[in-house]
Design an enzyme around this catalytic site. Sequence first.
Site, PDB file in Angstrom:
ATOM      1  N   SER A  86       1.022  -9.569   0.658  1.00  0.00           N
ATOM      2  CA  SER A  86       0.200  -8.352   0.483  1.00  0.00           C
ATOM      3  C   SER A  86      -0.878  -8.219   1.536  1.00  0.00           C
ATOM      4  O   SER A  86      -1.807  -9.397   1.946  1.00  0.00           O
ATOM      5  CB  SER A  86      -0.462  -8.199  -1.064  1.00  0.00           C
ATOM      6  N   TYR A 134      -5.648 -11.462  -7.670  1.00  0.00           N
ATOM      7  CA  TYR A 134      -4.458 -10.766  -7.034  1.00  0.00           C
ATOM      8  C   TYR A 134      -4.364 -11.174  -5.638  1.00  0.00           C
ATOM      9  O   TYR A 134      -3.287 -11.762  -4.850  1.00  0.00           O
ATOM     10  CB  TYR A 134      -4.048  -9.239  -7.128  1.00  0.00           C
TER      11      TYR A 134
END
Length: 260
Positions: free
Chosen positions: A152, A165
């Site tokens: 990501s 995350y």
Amino acid sequence: MSAHVRSGLKDKVALVTGGSRGIGRAIAERLGRDGAVVAVAFARDQAAADEVVETIGKDGGRAFAIQTELGRHGDAAALWSAFDSQIGQHLSRAGVDIIVNNAGIGRSADLATLTEEGFDEVFAVNVRAPFFIVQQGLKRLRDGGRIINISSGAARLAMPEIIAYGSTKGALDTFTLNLAKQLGPRGITVNSVAPGIVDTDVNAGWLRGNAEAQAHAASLAALGRIGQPEDIADIVAFLASDDARWVTGRVIDATGGAGL
């Protein structure tokens, strides 16, 4: 073979975790069109996984669904057991050529509100599961194979609201780097693909139907739009192909130029 199917990955076997929806679905369908036999791994939604398998079949490809909920001890062993039990129905040889670690928990709380249970869950799914899927998959992964980890943009951009995350994706990129070094002698390439904001069901709650949110999300990318699952799938398809044989240990930015 259907005219829709490219032959670049003919008779290669690909495992795609989280393959029943969003980015994972787009990856599974693209690899299927490129000729791979695709194992569509999913956690809960059997109907969605079956739909992906059906779509790949309609396009002239081959696929099968395997159910394993990640984030639990023994999940990798269960996944590979399910894989082993089905692959023989589609090819005369066992083993895998492409592992795409796509499944993940998409968001987490901030530092002040994240619980220990929430921390453990996001790391179990986003880091521990890929680690042991690869560990236990190496004896099945053929020389010259591919490992592609879906990371990501949050691994390189400060986003305190989803701190855990982002941390998991940073860990996944470090995993990629070390695997690339370790597996290079076998001709296996290992790379991460790091999407930005992508129009998927995970983001639907705050993105779809909200013109202001869409405009803001698009403005974050240098290319001026929101990413689509196919944007990521096409990059994965390149990395899975022989065209990417000399690329390894890299994080491929797939944010459309966010944060430049």
